[in-house]
Design a protein around this motif. Sequence first.
Motif, PDB file in Angstrom:
ATOM      1  N   LEU A   1       6.341   3.842 -18.732  1.00 17.82           N
ATOM      2  CA  LEU A   1       5.359   3.902 -19.359  1.00 17.82           C
ATOM      3  C   LEU A   1       4.377   4.734 -18.914  1.00 17.82           C
ATOM      4  N   TYR A   2       3.861   4.708 -17.760  1.00 18.12           N
ATOM      5  CA  TYR A   2       2.994   5.438 -17.069  1.00 18.12           C
ATOM      6  C   TYR A   2       3.271   6.918 -17.087  1.00 18.12           C
ATOM      7  N   GLY A   3       4.555   7.423 -16.869  1.00 19.62           N
ATOM      8  CA  GLY A   3       4.934   8.761 -16.990  1.00 19.62           C
ATOM      9  C   GLY A   3       4.737   9.468 -18.204  1.00 19.62           C
ATOM     10  N   ILE A   4       5.126   8.506 -19.313  1.00 15.87           N
ATOM     11  CA  ILE A   4       5.213   8.941 -20.632  1.00 15.87           C
ATOM     12  C   ILE A   4       4.089   9.160 -21.247  1.00 15.87           C
ATOM     13  N   LEU A   5       2.933   8.219 -20.890  1.00 17.05           N
ATOM     14  CA  LEU A   5       1.524   8.355 -21.216  1.00 17.05           C
ATOM     15  C   LEU A   5       0.963   9.480 -20.456  1.00 17.05           C
TER      16      LEU A   5
ATOM     17  N   THR B   1      -7.599  -0.776 -17.785  1.00 19.96           N
ATOM     18  CA  THR B   1      -7.564  -1.770 -18.415  1.00 19.96           C
ATOM     19  C   THR B   1      -6.287  -1.569 -19.363  1.00 19.96           C
ATOM     20  N   LEU B   2      -5.953  -0.462 -20.016  1.00 18.43           N
ATOM     21  CA  LEU B   2      -4.748   0.126 -20.574  1.00 18.43           C
ATOM     22  C   LEU B   2      -3.642  -0.067 -19.782  1.00 18.43           C
ATOM     23  N   LEU B   3      -3.491   0.595 -18.885  1.00 21.06           N
ATOM     24  CA  LEU B   3      -2.196   0.628 -17.967  1.00 21.06           C
ATOM     25  C   LEU B   3      -2.054  -0.764 -17.157  1.00 21.06           C
ATOM     26  N   TYR B   4      -3.022  -1.407 -16.852  1.00 19.71           N
ATOM     27  CA  TYR B   4      -2.896  -2.597 -16.103  1.00 19.71           C
ATOM     28  C   TYR B   4      -2.289  -4.012 -17.100  1.00 19.71           C
ATOM     29  N   MET B   5      -2.934  -3.840 -18.326  1.00 22.56           N
ATOM     30  CA  MET B   5      -2.845  -5.128 -19.142  1.00 22.56           C
ATOM     31  C   MET B   5      -1.597  -4.944 -19.940  1.00 22.56           C
ATOM     32  N   LEU B   6      -0.845  -3.675 -20.117  1.00 23.52           N
ATOM     33  CA  LEU B   6       0.146  -3.593 -21.106  1.00 23.52           C
ATOM     34  C   LEU B   6       1.380  -4.327 -20.384  1.00 23.52           C
ATOM     35  N   PRO B   7       1.625  -3.934 -19.315  1.00 21.82           N
ATOM     36  CA  PRO B   7       2.745  -4.806 -18.518  1.00 21.82           C
ATOM     37  C   PRO B   7       2.475  -6.252 -18.613  1.00 21.82           C
ATOM     38  N   GLU B   8       1.325  -6.694 -18.501  1.00 19.99           N
ATOM     39  CA  GLU B   8       0.974  -8.034 -18.285  1.00 19.99           C
ATOM     40  C   GLU B   8       1.184  -8.835 -19.720  1.00 19.99           C
ATOM     41  N   LEU B   9       1.009  -7.966 -20.736  1.00 15.24           N
ATOM     42  CA  LEU B   9       1.202  -8.411 -21.917  1.00 15.24           C
ATOM     43  C   LEU B   9       2.722  -8.771 -22.258  1.00 15.24           C
TER      44      LEU B   9
ATOM     45  N   PHE C   1       0.792  -1.070  -0.108  1.00 17.72           N
ATOM     46  CA  PHE C   1       0.147  -0.021   0.138  1.00 17.72           C
ATOM     47  C   PHE C   1       0.962   1.309   0.128  1.00 17.72           C
ATOM     48  N   SER C   2       1.897   1.149  -0.917  1.00 18.56           N
ATOM     49  CA  SER C   2       2.993   2.285  -0.936  1.00 18.56           C
ATOM     50  C   SER C   2       2.542   3.546  -1.769  1.00 18.56           C
ATOM     51  N   PHE C   3       3.003   4.313  -1.975  1.00 19.36           N
ATOM     52  CA  PHE C   3       2.820   5.767  -2.767  1.00 19.36           C
ATOM     53  C   PHE C   3       2.573   5.308  -4.221  1.00 19.36           C
ATOM     54  N   THR C   4       3.547   4.381  -4.343  1.00 16.43           N
ATOM     55  CA  THR C   4       3.659   3.827  -5.992  1.00 16.43           C
ATOM     56  C   THR C   4       2.028   3.227  -6.523  1.00 16.43           C
ATOM     57  N   VAL C   5       1.317   2.795  -5.345  1.00 23.90           N
ATOM     58  CA  VAL C   5      -0.071   2.321  -5.770  1.00 23.90           C
ATOM     59  C   VAL C   5      -0.907   3.423  -6.152  1.00 23.90           C
ATOM     60  N   SER C   6      -0.677   4.472  -5.131  1.00 27.84           N
ATOM     61  CA  SER C   6      -1.537   5.705  -5.439  1.00 27.84           C
ATOM     62  C   SER C   6      -1.310   6.367  -6.827  1.00 27.84           C
ATOM     63  N   ALA C   7      -0.048   6.516  -7.102  1.00 31.77           N
ATOM     64  CA  ALA C   7       0.712   7.045  -8.412  1.00 31.77           C
ATOM     65  C   ALA C   7       0.041   6.276  -9.406  1.00 31.77           C
ATOM     66  N   THR C   8       0.078   4.989  -9.419  1.00 34.93           N
ATOM     67  CA  THR C   8      -0.270   4.272 -10.463  1.00 34.93           C
ATOM     68  C   THR C   8      -1.905   4.388 -10.681  1.00 34.93           C
TER      69      THR C   8
ATOM     70  N   VAL D   1       2.367  12.344 -19.534  1.00 37.95           N
ATOM     71  CA  VAL D   1       2.896  13.601 -20.245  1.00 37.95           C
ATOM     72  C   VAL D   1       2.188  13.879 -21.506  1.00 37.95           C
ATOM     73  N   LEU D   2       1.897  12.845 -22.184  1.00 39.00           N
ATOM     74  CA  LEU D   2       1.234  12.804 -23.650  1.00 39.00           C
ATOM     75  C   LEU D   2      -0.147  13.475 -23.376  1.00 39.00           C
ATOM     76  N   VAL D   3      -0.801  12.724 -22.353  1.00 37.65           N
ATOM     77  CA  VAL D   3      -2.274  12.830 -22.395  1.00 37.65           C
ATOM     78  C   VAL D   3      -2.400  14.323 -21.491  1.00 37.65           C
ATOM     79  N   MET D   4      -1.567  14.841 -20.706  1.00 36.02           N
ATOM     80  CA  MET D   4      -1.809  16.217 -20.107  1.00 36.02           C
ATOM     81  C   MET D   4      -1.410  17.267 -21.109  1.00 36.02           C
ATOM     82  N   ARG D   5      -0.613  17.060 -22.066  1.00 38.83           N
ATOM     83  CA  ARG D   5      -0.282  17.760 -23.329  1.00 38.83           C
ATOM     84  C   ARG D   5      -1.495  17.921 -24.285  1.00 38.83           C
ATOM     85  N   TYR D   6      -1.918  16.945 -24.699  1.00 37.92           N
ATOM     86  CA  TYR D   6      -2.883  16.783 -25.671  1.00 37.92           C
ATOM     87  C   TYR D   6      -4.454  16.441 -25.530  1.00 37.92           C
ATOM     88  N   ARG D   7      -4.421  15.879 -24.049  1.00 38.71           N
ATOM     89  CA  ARG D   7      -6.056  15.675 -23.595  1.00 38.71           C
ATOM     90  C   ARG D   7      -5.823  15.574 -22.319  1.00 38.71           C
TER      91      ARG D   7
END
Length: 315
Positions: free
Chosen positions: A272-276, A243-251, A215-222, A278-284
């Motif tokens: 990957l979470y960080g890059i996504l 679904t997107l961010l949970y399933m991608l690493p599992e793939l 139950f660390s901060f990583t969970v909150s950030a994720t 940044v992209l979402v905050m920039r464009y959506r």
Amino acid sequence: MDDLLNPYYVDIIVFWMIYLLLGLGLNLITGYAGQVSLGHAAFYGIGAYTSAILSVKYEWNVWLAMAAAVVVTFVISALLGLPSLRVREDFLAITTLGLGLIAQSFFKNAEITGGAYGIDSIPAPSLFGMELKNTGYLLLVTVVLLLALFIMKKMTESRMGRAWMTIREDETVAQAMGINTTYYKVLVFAIGGAYAGAAGALFAHKMSFISGESFSFTVSATVLSMVVVGGLGSIRGTLFGVTLLYMLPELFRLFEFEIVDPKYLDMYKLMLYGILMVLVMRYRPKGLFGKTGVKAGRRPSSSGEKLNKGGDHVA
């Protein structure tokens, strides 16, 4: 019944659904009510530890322990939500971050939580004398998730949901319109926390062991990343983002791509979470399925739509 499906794939789906519950609760707080929270893992842990302590140390019936976990988390979340009445935006984010770190420190050091050793031998729930494991547990989590989705849809489409969205757009205007912002801000933390508490209880009885590291901060950030990428103030967005961010690493783990070293998968996941983000905050900025909420120019209905008994209404 438990031999019908591969346990590995069942575990992936169960934990995906648990993250969906976490995402729904956080989206209620941040997406619908606009209260930024960086300590959602604290609510998650409170639910898990409450159910584990009651069922292991006090030998409560598992079903009662899980129900009690939701109630306890609801109450504690309301209390932890009180800072939202005094601070906003960045200051609220820092405050909830601090509360999350305090909660994790408590989980790791308190005697009742087992300290650094955690709690093990957490029993699985039973139905008609049969323990719910593997496929049975999958059905249980599915039922809980569907019920949570139904309740959330009803809440967000009601006067309560419209009050939250009005507060999110402009709290001062909401107060001027007669909306009891104190009540609705504390309520959203309580309900969002209850969702996380249910997720925590399900997690504890699935894993049969919990410790503060879960139950660390990583969970909150994720979870926050999942909600933001999917879209603030959108149930569909939460479902997509989780679904997107949970399933991608599992793939990557399932298909063992040569370009990805499994030893560093957790690091790649955070990158990957960080890059996504940044992209979402920039464009959506509102996320892929985000809603803008209450429109400033909307006129009240002819029937004088109310949000509460005190005469709240949406402009």
